[in-house]
Design an enzyme around this catalytic site. Structure first.
Site, PDB file in Angstrom:
ATOM      1  N   LYS A 176       0.815  -1.215   0.000  1.00 21.36           N
ATOM      2  CA  LYS A 176       0.000   0.000   0.000  1.00 21.36           C
ATOM      3  C   LYS A 176       0.852   1.269   0.000  1.00 21.36           C
ATOM      4  CE  LYS A 176      -4.152  -2.182   1.665  1.00 21.36           C
ATOM      5  NZ  LYS A 176      -3.735  -3.581   1.802  1.00 21.36           N
TER       6      LYS A 176
HETATM    7  C1  LIG Z   1      -4.411  -4.650   1.314  1.00 23.56           C
HETATM    8  C2  LIG Z   1      -3.641  -5.881   1.147  1.00 23.56           C
HETATM    9  C3  LIG Z   1      -4.052  -6.873   0.247  1.00 23.56           C
HETATM   10  C4  LIG Z   1      -5.332  -6.760  -0.549  1.00 23.56           C
HETATM   11  O1  LIG Z   1      -5.295  -5.739  -1.525  1.00 23.56           O
HETATM   12  P1  LIG Z   1      -6.658  -5.158  -2.110  1.00 23.56           P
HETATM   13  O2  LIG Z   1      -6.257  -4.039  -2.990  1.00 23.56           O
HETATM   14  O3  LIG Z   1      -7.467  -4.699  -0.932  1.00 23.56           O
HETATM   15  O4  LIG Z   1      -7.321  -6.274  -2.828  1.00 23.56           O
HETATM   16  C5  LIG Z   1      -3.252  -7.988   0.108  1.00 23.56           C
HETATM   17  N1  LIG Z   1      -2.129  -8.136   0.830  1.00 23.56           N
HETATM   18  C6  LIG Z   1      -1.709  -7.218   1.707  1.00 23.56           C
HETATM   19  C7  LIG Z   1      -0.466  -7.459   2.480  1.00 23.56           C
HETATM   20  C8  LIG Z   1      -2.440  -6.042   1.885  1.00 23.56           C
HETATM   21  O5  LIG Z   1      -2.023  -5.125   2.746  1.00 23.56           O
END
Ligand SMILES: *Cc1c(COP(=O)(O)O)cnc(C)c1O
Length: 487
Positions: free
Chosen positions: A108
């Protein structure tokens, strides 16, 4: 005006306001018009470095933004521990796209290093003097990445809610020790779905109440189009790397396996495809909460099922917000009417079912598999023991799905790795066969001793950081908690 609400296409916004508002006034999500995707020259991105690619792609998706070059430069300079930003690593015959080299060791960061700068740029261009207050629900990783992105950004404040007992010890420590003068962190009783739903509700109510007070609410959740756009870039980056290494020629299809929760990451891959990147299948990898696997295989979305707390908590989600954007793109014409009736069904009955045309549109690009808790452990174990690659539980879910998908495709496959294994040391160590009763921090150093894989600096520093936030609220008190803070 390139953006409309998924639920009413008369609600239009330019890209500046789509980013500033986060969510459309009717509760729908902003989606870009087709013309934004269609004219893009995807091939020319192969030879660009990451930042030039980012600039070119972001300016295409968010055409009203000036100074994109400066925004990109500031977002990524000095924040990632590798100049490649998202390195592509060959593991066996497949590839892992490492998205966790940012300041909080989760994917993120790629988007949340950029979003605050997009918001302040949009404020400046639209001559807004209001203060932007970010309200965010997190399943673990968004919260920290958003706090880090917005910390001490002038003209902004950020409030993060996380599900009490719904995140790992490391994730919690990352958030409650957050530095910065404009940040607030609070736990909510309930699971992530409760937390997200109530924060969305509070968002709509507060938006009304705060009109004219000099405060403007926005969201850092992946419903904000400013979160999605930066994620499109790494699909181009991975594909470009494969071409440059001579492993594929331009035009060959590549499949991407994406550990999925809120459907933001994988949707960015669909955007890349719409922009002309030769993407084959997008593989939606689910954990035990496999509502999306069922949807992609049947066309029926049904959240009336048990909610499981798994080792991959960032994917413990039963209502995937960004699916709404795909539904919109898949159901033209009259998309907005269809989407709004499906979303009403989801709110009233907890389920909806799409028509055949929409379903077959989705099936052209998406397939899905899921991975149980035991299979997640086995994937971490076999990935380490057979390929000497250490993956976190979210990446392991995708690794397992890759093995299932590999039997059905001739294309090269790239697994998106969304977190460092050191964010989930307990689950990873246990999967490797070590089940000692140690703190998360002791587990980190144990994992390091066993594997020799270095611990990211930002996680190493946490153990001795001061705890700044200890509040826990009932979910009906989210709104008053925010109001108190803003007073
Ligand atoms: C947020 C997250 C996901 C999922 O991603 P999305 O965009 O919500 O589908 C997968 N793995 C990790 C480590 C995350 O932080």
């Amino acid at each position: 005006m390139n953006y409309v609400s998924t639920r009413d296409n008369r609600l239009k916004a330019d890209s500046l306001n789509a980013v500033l508002n986060g969510i459309a006034p009717d509760g729908g999500l902003y989606v870009g018009s087709e013309s934004l995707f269609s004219g893009f020259d995807a091939k020319k991105t192969v030879d660009m470095d990451y930042r030039t690619k980012a600039c070119s792609i972001m300016s295409t998706l968010l055409p009203d933004f000036e100074n994109m070059e400066a925004v990109v430069e500031k977002a990524y300079s000095g924040k990632f521990d590798t100049s490649e930003i998202t390195p592509l690593v060959k593991v066996g015959n497949d590839y892992v796209l490492e998205l966790f080299h940012g300041p909080t060791s989760a994917f993120k960061d790629v988007a949340l290093s950029m979003l605050p700068l997009l918001i302040t740029q949009a404020m400046a261009q639209s001559k807004q003097k209001e203060e932007t207050v970010i309200l965010t629900a997190t399943s673990g990783d968004t919260g920290k990445a958003a706090l880090e992105g917005f910390k001490d950004v002038h003209g902004t404040k950020i409030v993060v809610f996380y599900p009490y007992n719904g995140v790992s010890e490391i994730q919690k420590t990352q958030m409650v020790t957050q530095q910065g003068s404009n940040v607030l962190v609070c736990a909510v009783k309930g699971n992530f779905d409760d937390c997200q739903r109530e924060v969305k509700k509070a968002f709509v109510n507060l938006n009304g109440k705060l009109k004219g007070t000099g405060v403007r609410l926005s969201s850092a959740n992946s419903i904000n189009i400013g979160r999605l756009a930066p994620q499109v870039v790494y699909y181009f980056s991975a594909y470009g790397d494969l071409v440059k290494r001579g492993d594929i020629k331009w035009g060959e299809l590549v499949d991407f396996v994406v550990p999925t929760g809120n459907f933001g990451d994988i949707l960015a891959g669909f955007y890349a495809k719409q922009m002309g990147l030769p993407v084959g299948k997008l593989v939606c990898a689910c954990n035990q909460n496999n509502v999306l696997e069922d949807f992609i295989n049947t066309g029926v979305y049904d959240r009336n099922r048990e909610f499981y707390k798994t080792q991959s908590p960032s994917m413990d989600i039963l209502v995937s917000s960004n699916l709404e954007r795909l539904l919109f793109m898949a159901s033209a014409p009259d998309s907005d009417k269809k989407v709004s009736s499906w979303m009403n069904d989801l709110a009233d009955k907890g389920r909806f079912s799409v028509d055949d045309e929409t379903f077959s549109f989705i099936r052209q690009s998406f397939v899905s598999y899921s991975c149980s808790e035991e299979e997640t452990r086995a994937a971490i174990n076999s990935c380490w023991n057979e390929s000497h690659y250490l993956c976190d539980p979210h990446t392991a879910v995708a690794w397992h799905c890759l093995k299932l998908h590999g039997k059905n495709t001739q294309n090269k496959c790239v697994v998106l790795s969304t977190a460092s294994a050191y964010k989930f040391p307990r689950a990873v160590l246990s999967a490797l066969g070590y089940n000692e009763d140690l703190s998360d921090f002791e587990q980190m150093s144990k994992l390091n001793k066993i594997t020799g894989v270095p611990i990211p600096e930002n996680l190493k520093k946490l153990e001795n950081a001061e705890v700044r936030f200890t509040d826990v609220v009932d979910r009906q008190n989210i709104e008053s908690f925010v109001l108190d803070y803003l007073k």
